[in-house]
Design a protein around this motif. Structure first.
Motif, PDB file in Angstrom:
ATOM      1  N   TRP A 124     -24.319 -16.515   0.018  1.00 48.47           N
ATOM      2  CA  TRP A 124     -23.625 -16.053  -1.184  1.00 48.47           C
ATOM      3  C   TRP A 124     -22.689 -14.891  -0.883  1.00 48.47           C
ATOM      4  O   TRP A 124     -21.674 -14.717  -1.550  1.00 48.47           O
ATOM      5  CB  TRP A 124     -24.645 -15.674  -2.263  1.00 48.47           C
ATOM      6  CG  TRP A 124     -25.279 -16.887  -2.870  1.00 48.47           C
ATOM      7  CD1 TRP A 124     -26.426 -17.501  -2.467  1.00 48.47           C
ATOM      8  CD2 TRP A 124     -24.776 -17.654  -3.952  1.00 48.47           C
ATOM      9  NE1 TRP A 124     -26.664 -18.610  -3.245  1.00 48.47           N
ATOM     10  CE2 TRP A 124     -25.673 -18.728  -4.168  1.00 48.47           C
ATOM     11  CE3 TRP A 124     -23.662 -17.548  -4.773  1.00 48.47           C
ATOM     12  CZ2 TRP A 124     -25.475 -19.683  -5.161  1.00 48.47           C
ATOM     13  CZ3 TRP A 124     -23.474 -18.494  -5.773  1.00 48.47           C
ATOM     14  CH2 TRP A 124     -24.368 -19.540  -5.962  1.00 48.47           C
ATOM     15  N   SER A 125     -22.996 -14.107   0.121  1.00 53.47           N
ATOM     16  CA  SER A 125     -22.140 -12.960   0.470  1.00 53.47           C
ATOM     17  C   SER A 125     -20.750 -13.398   0.902  1.00 53.47           C
ATOM     18  O   SER A 125     -19.795 -12.625   0.806  1.00 53.47           O
ATOM     19  CB  SER A 125     -22.797 -12.120   1.571  1.00 53.47           C
ATOM     20  OG  SER A 125     -23.025 -12.909   2.729  1.00 53.47           O
TER      21      SER A 125
ATOM     22  N   ARG B 197     -17.995 -13.214  -2.030  1.00 55.18           N
ATOM     23  CA  ARG B 197     -17.530 -11.949  -2.617  1.00 55.18           C
ATOM     24  C   ARG B 197     -16.863 -11.121  -1.528  1.00 55.18           C
ATOM     25  O   ARG B 197     -17.154 -11.282  -0.345  1.00 55.18           O
ATOM     26  CB  ARG B 197     -18.690 -11.195  -3.249  1.00 55.18           C
ATOM     27  CG  ARG B 197     -19.742 -10.757  -2.261  1.00 55.18           C
ATOM     28  CD  ARG B 197     -20.862  -9.954  -2.948  1.00 55.18           C
ATOM     29  NE  ARG B 197     -21.790  -9.471  -1.961  1.00 55.18           N
ATOM     30  CZ  ARG B 197     -22.942 -10.062  -1.656  1.00 55.18           C
ATOM     31  NH1 ARG B 197     -23.306 -11.146  -2.281  1.00 55.18           N
ATOM     32  NH2 ARG B 197     -23.720  -9.555  -0.731  1.00 55.18           N
TER      33      ARG B 197
ATOM     34  N   ALA C   4     -16.063  -8.141   1.052  1.00 58.51           N
ATOM     35  CA  ALA C   4     -16.994  -7.367   1.888  1.00 58.51           C
ATOM     36  C   ALA C   4     -17.312  -6.007   1.275  1.00 58.51           C
ATOM     37  O   ALA C   4     -18.407  -5.490   1.460  1.00 58.51           O
ATOM     38  CB  ALA C   4     -16.416  -7.201   3.289  1.00 58.51           C
TER      39      ALA C   4
ATOM     40  N   ARG D 138     -23.910  -6.084  -2.859  1.00 53.75           N
ATOM     41  CA  ARG D 138     -24.750  -7.225  -3.180  1.00 53.75           C
ATOM     42  C   ARG D 138     -25.184  -7.105  -4.634  1.00 53.75           C
ATOM     43  O   ARG D 138     -25.595  -6.050  -5.091  1.00 53.75           O
ATOM     44  CB  ARG D 138     -25.958  -7.219  -2.259  1.00 53.75           C
ATOM     45  CG  ARG D 138     -26.956  -8.282  -2.567  1.00 53.75           C
ATOM     46  CD  ARG D 138     -28.109  -8.181  -1.602  1.00 53.75           C
ATOM     47  NE  ARG D 138     -29.174  -9.057  -2.038  1.00 53.75           N
ATOM     48  CZ  ARG D 138     -30.422  -8.909  -1.711  1.00 53.75           C
ATOM     49  NH1 ARG D 138     -30.790  -7.926  -0.924  1.00 53.75           N
ATOM     50  NH2 ARG D 138     -31.328  -9.740  -2.148  1.00 53.75           N
TER      51      ARG D 138
ATOM     52  N   GLN E  10     -20.034 -15.174  -7.963  1.00 52.13           N
ATOM     53  CA  GLN E  10     -21.389 -15.554  -7.556  1.00 52.13           C
ATOM     54  C   GLN E  10     -21.899 -16.731  -8.391  1.00 52.13           C
ATOM     55  O   GLN E  10     -23.101 -16.958  -8.489  1.00 52.13           O
ATOM     56  CB  GLN E  10     -22.340 -14.356  -7.680  1.00 52.13           C
ATOM     57  CG  GLN E  10     -21.976 -13.201  -6.767  1.00 52.13           C
ATOM     58  CD  GLN E  10     -22.189 -13.535  -5.306  1.00 52.13           C
ATOM     59  OE1 GLN E  10     -23.306 -13.523  -4.804  1.00 52.13           O
ATOM     60  NE2 GLN E  10     -21.105 -13.840  -4.605  1.00 52.13           N
TER      61      GLN E  10
ATOM     62  N   ASP F  46     -31.065 -16.920   3.211  1.00 49.58           N
ATOM     63  CA  ASP F  46     -30.033 -16.139   2.541  1.00 49.58           C
ATOM     64  C   ASP F  46     -30.671 -14.948   1.833  1.00 49.58           C
ATOM     65  O   ASP F  46     -31.483 -15.118   0.921  1.00 49.58           O
ATOM     66  CB  ASP F  46     -29.288 -17.012   1.538  1.00 49.58           C
ATOM     67  CG  ASP F  46     -28.048 -16.354   0.961  1.00 49.58           C
ATOM     68  OD1 ASP F  46     -27.928 -15.107   1.038  1.00 49.58           O
ATOM     69  OD2 ASP F  46     -27.195 -17.073   0.432  1.00 49.58           O
TER      70      ASP F  46
ATOM     71  N   ASP G 139     -29.471 -13.037  -0.326  1.00 50.17           N
ATOM     72  CA  ASP G 139     -29.035 -12.893  -1.708  1.00 50.17           C
ATOM     73  C   ASP G 139     -29.802 -13.793  -2.677  1.00 50.17           C
ATOM     74  O   ASP G 139     -29.681 -13.639  -3.879  1.00 50.17           O
ATOM     75  CB  ASP G 139     -27.545 -13.199  -1.833  1.00 50.17           C
ATOM     76  CG  ASP G 139     -26.692 -12.085  -1.258  1.00 50.17           C
ATOM     77  OD1 ASP G 139     -27.153 -10.929  -1.223  1.00 50.17           O
ATOM     78  OD2 ASP G 139     -25.554 -12.367  -0.836  1.00 50.17           O
TER      79      ASP G 139
END
Length: 185
Positions: free
Chosen positions: A34-35, A38, A40, A44, A109, A171, A173
């Motif tokens: 998931w990162s 979005r 950097a 999170r 997300q 993951d 996230d």
């Protein structure tokens, strides 16, 4: 034998052609977290336990722009269009309970997924891995919840996606609700 030659040539061409990759969907999919969706510099997103909305000014900034390559992304199913246990369209979300029991994650997300074949959903917020081309683009979708209709802003979509039940994920996230609080999945 000569009158069967066109048939044999056609059959050979079809057999050879079907073994050749026709599109990028048949190429090996790149697993992503998931990162990757979005920027950097965006922190999170944590699962909100309060009523505050998660979306901030950076929630509309999309980081994934490689549409030509298929990806694999694991998340939780939030049905948008379903009939009984068959789901024809859903949101893929990074935590169980997102959007229905608590505020929505930021648009970058949320992934709107239209599976290649209807998904047989055993339970709400089932964890799955979707495979296909991820298309960036802010849009909105509406779905019905027990307390009424909700409009969700999402940042990505995936059509004709392969969907498989996920058995394990690494993951960081992905989060799941627990009676003891928020625990990583």
């Amino acid at each position: 034998m000569i009158k069967h030659r066109p048939f044999l040539l056609t059959f050979a061409a079809l057999a050879f052609g079907s073994a050749w990759p026709i599109s990028g969907a048949s190429a090996a999919a790149q697993p992503i977290f998931w990162s990757a969706l979005r920027p950097a510099d965006q922190a999170r997103t944590t699962m909100p336990l309060s009523g505050k909305a998660v979306s901030g000014p950076q929630g509309d900034t999309l980081a994934w722009h490689d549409e030509g390559r298929p990806v694999e992304l694991t998340g939780f199913v939030l049905p948008i269009d379903q009939d009984g246990d068959l789901v024809y369209e859903f949101m893929l979300v990074p935590w169980a309970g997102a959007c229905s029991h608590m505020p929505s994650p930021p648009p970058n997300q949320l992934v709107r997924v239209v599976p290649k074949e209807p998904l047989h959903l055993a339970r709400i917020y089932e964890i799955v891995t979707v495979t296909g081309a991820l298309r960036p683009g802010l849009d909105q979708a509406q779905f019905f919840m027990i307390d009424g209709v909700r409009i969700l802003a999402y940042g990505y979509s995936m059509s004709h996606a392969q969907v498989a039940k996920a058995t394990a994920t690494v993951d960081p996230d992905l989060l799941s609700l627990s009676p003891f609080g928020v625990l990583p999945r």
